[in-house]
Design a protein around this motif. Sequence first.
Motif, mmCIF file in Angstrom:
data_model
loop_
_atom_site.group_PDB
_atom_site.id
_atom_site.type_symbol
_atom_site.label_atom_id
_atom_site.label_comp_id
_atom_site.label_asym_id
_atom_site.label_seq_id
_atom_site.Cartn_x
_atom_site.Cartn_y
_atom_site.Cartn_z
ATOM 1 N N ASN A 183 0.798 -1.221 0.000
ATOM 2 C CA ASN A 183 0.000 0.000 0.000
ATOM 3 C C ASN A 183 0.833 1.273 0.000
ATOM 4 O O ASN A 183 0.332 2.342 -0.341
ATOM 5 C CB ASN A 183 -0.920 0.027 1.231
ATOM 6 C CG ASN A 183 -1.963 -1.067 1.196
ATOM 7 O OD1 ASN A 183 -2.326 -1.573 0.145
ATOM 8 N ND2 ASN A 183 -2.429 -1.467 2.367
ATOM 9 N N LYS A 184 2.109 1.169 0.386
ATOM 10 C CA LYS A 184 2.918 2.367 0.598
ATOM 11 C C LYS A 184 4.014 2.562 -0.455
ATOM 12 O O LYS A 184 4.650 3.613 -0.486
ATOM 13 C CB LYS A 184 3.599 2.311 1.973
ATOM 14 C CG LYS A 184 2.658 2.059 3.133
ATOM 15 C CD LYS A 184 1.707 3.207 3.365
ATOM 16 C CE LYS A 184 0.900 2.988 4.633
ATOM 17 N NZ LYS A 184 -0.158 3.986 4.819
ATOM 18 N N GLY A 185 4.267 1.573 -1.307
ATOM 19 C CA GLY A 185 5.351 1.692 -2.269
ATOM 20 C C GLY A 185 6.573 0.902 -1.836
ATOM 21 O O GLY A 185 6.632 0.377 -0.726
ATOM 22 N N ILE A 186 7.582 0.824 -2.709
ATOM 23 C CA ILE A 186 8.765 0.010 -2.416
ATOM 24 C C ILE A 186 10.024 0.843 -2.181
ATOM 25 O O ILE A 186 11.034 0.317 -1.716
ATOM 26 C CB ILE A 186 9.042 -1.006 -3.548
ATOM 27 C CG1 ILE A 186 9.345 -0.299 -4.866
ATOM 28 C CG2 ILE A 186 7.870 -1.968 -3.696
ATOM 29 C CD1 ILE A 186 9.817 -1.254 -5.967
ATOM 30 N N HIS A 187 9.996 2.145 -2.506
ATOM 31 C CA HIS A 187 11.135 3.027 -2.249
ATOM 32 C C HIS A 187 10.931 3.737 -0.917
ATOM 33 O O HIS A 187 9.805 4.081 -0.547
ATOM 34 C CB HIS A 187 11.288 4.045 -3.378
ATOM 35 C CG HIS A 187 11.687 3.426 -4.676
ATOM 36 N ND1 HIS A 187 13.003 3.256 -5.051
ATOM 37 C CD2 HIS A 187 10.950 2.914 -5.692
ATOM 38 C CE1 HIS A 187 13.057 2.677 -6.238
ATOM 39 N NE2 HIS A 187 11.817 2.459 -6.653
ATOM 40 N N TYR A 188 12.030 3.982 -0.196
ATOM 41 C CA TYR A 188 11.895 4.564 1.139
ATOM 42 C C TYR A 188 11.189 5.916 1.110
ATOM 43 O O TYR A 188 10.490 6.283 2.054
ATOM 44 C CB TYR A 188 13.265 4.668 1.809
ATOM 45 C CG TYR A 188 14.051 5.918 1.472
ATOM 46 C CD1 TYR A 188 13.999 7.042 2.288
ATOM 47 C CD2 TYR A 188 14.852 5.981 0.328
ATOM 48 C CE1 TYR A 188 14.716 8.193 1.986
ATOM 49 C CE2 TYR A 188 15.562 7.121 0.015
ATOM 50 C CZ TYR A 188 15.500 8.225 0.850
ATOM 51 O OH TYR A 188 16.194 9.356 0.546
ATOM 52 N N SER A 189 11.369 6.669 0.021
ATOM 53 C CA SER A 189 10.709 7.967 -0.088
ATOM 54 C C SER A 189 9.190 7.813 -0.190
ATOM 55 O O SER A 189 8.447 8.755 0.067
ATOM 56 C CB SER A 189 11.230 8.732 -1.305
ATOM 57 O OG SER A 189 10.991 8.010 -2.509
ATOM 58 N N GLU A 190 8.750 6.606 -0.553
ATOM 59 C CA GLU A 190 7.312 6.323 -0.647
ATOM 60 C C GLU A 190 6.787 5.762 0.672
ATOM 61 O O GLU A 190 5.869 6.311 1.273
ATOM 62 C CB GLU A 190 7.054 5.324 -1.778
ATOM 63 C CG GLU A 190 7.420 5.846 -3.154
ATOM 64 C CD GLU A 190 7.317 4.768 -4.221
ATOM 65 O OE1 GLU A 190 7.061 5.125 -5.378
ATOM 66 O OE2 GLU A 190 7.488 3.573 -3.882
ATOM 67 N N TYR A 191 7.376 4.655 1.143
ATOM 68 C CA TYR A 191 6.803 4.000 2.315
ATOM 69 C C TYR A 191 7.186 4.693 3.630
ATOM 70 O O TYR A 191 6.645 4.360 4.682
ATOM 71 C CB TYR A 191 7.141 2.499 2.353
ATOM 72 C CG TYR A 191 8.594 2.120 2.475
ATOM 73 C CD1 TYR A 191 9.248 2.113 3.701
ATOM 74 C CD2 TYR A 191 9.314 1.695 1.362
ATOM 75 C CE1 TYR A 191 10.564 1.724 3.828
ATOM 76 C CE2 TYR A 191 10.635 1.299 1.469
ATOM 77 C CZ TYR A 191 11.266 1.321 2.704
ATOM 78 O OH TYR A 191 12.580 0.927 2.813
ATOM 79 N N LEU A 192 8.123 5.647 3.575
ATOM 80 C CA LEU A 192 8.427 6.455 4.757
ATOM 81 C C LEU A 192 7.933 7.887 4.594
ATOM 82 O O LEU A 192 8.434 8.817 5.234
ATOM 83 C CB LEU A 192 9.934 6.436 5.047
ATOM 84 C CG LEU A 192 10.526 5.073 5.425
ATOM 85 C CD1 LEU A 192 12.004 5.196 5.763
ATOM 86 C CD2 LEU A 192 9.772 4.445 6.599
ATOM 87 N N ASP A 193 6.954 8.060 3.761
ATOM 88 C CA ASP A 193 6.316 9.366 3.558
ATOM 89 C C ASP A 193 5.260 9.567 4.645
ATOM 90 O O ASP A 193 4.281 8.827 4.722
ATOM 91 C CB ASP A 193 5.671 9.412 2.172
ATOM 92 C CG ASP A 193 4.980 10.737 1.885
ATOM 93 O OD1 ASP A 193 4.935 11.606 2.787
ATOM 94 O OD2 ASP A 193 4.471 10.914 0.769
#
Length: 238
Positions: free
Chosen positions: A1-11
């Motif tokens: 649900n959040k993405g696979i790149h840290y900028s996505e899932y740690l947004d």
Amino acid sequence: NKGIHYSEYLDENKYHSPTPDRKTKLSAVIGNFTKVHFDSKDTPTIFYRKNHNHIPPWILFKNITFNNAIDLYSFLKREEKLEIISEYFLINNQNITDDERLELFKNMLIITRKFRNKIAHNAKVITYRVDRRYELQQIKLMKINPYSLMKWKDTKNKITGRNDLFAMILSLIIVLDNPVLVGNMLNEISVFLESNANVSDSYIKITNLPPDIINRIQNIDIKKYWVKHLEKWNDENN
């Protein structure tokens, strides 16, 4: 649900933080994850940092603390929490509401974490009780009691299995979606109590375990639950 790149899932915008205090807490939690992403020297995170163009969450999360994992879970959206819970509860009992699932799962994680911290630091656990804010409601527990380790008679004293060592054991067997792990753990508990018969009665009383805990464990048919586990696995993968 959040993405696979840290900028996505740690947004931070992808998480639920309804108050200023919660937003501050979320920023601190995300900061802990970011530190692991850029600074961890542990595998597999460091391997991915050196050999791949990104570190997906299922790799990064192998190197975070249990405490940080629980904190991040607390900021997920309601539907995401329920999705996670469905992966952990062995039995999908329709008699329990989503609100009850959310409350029980959150408290089970907290109880497990707090007892784990006591044990890891060699602190006293036999009389330890988790804060009543995080206790397990006995009636709700009976709705997801896959190994029948808890009995209705335990609800009469309104104490057993709420915030004590028994609550931790119940939490573990409910969220551990693997009868082999559950069976091994319960067997070790039974063997320990039987091997120390001269002190087991006192130990059971002090820790608030049910007096017949050994018989309850020995009467569990782990094979039956292993069959259910395999059936569930087959249904999800067919």
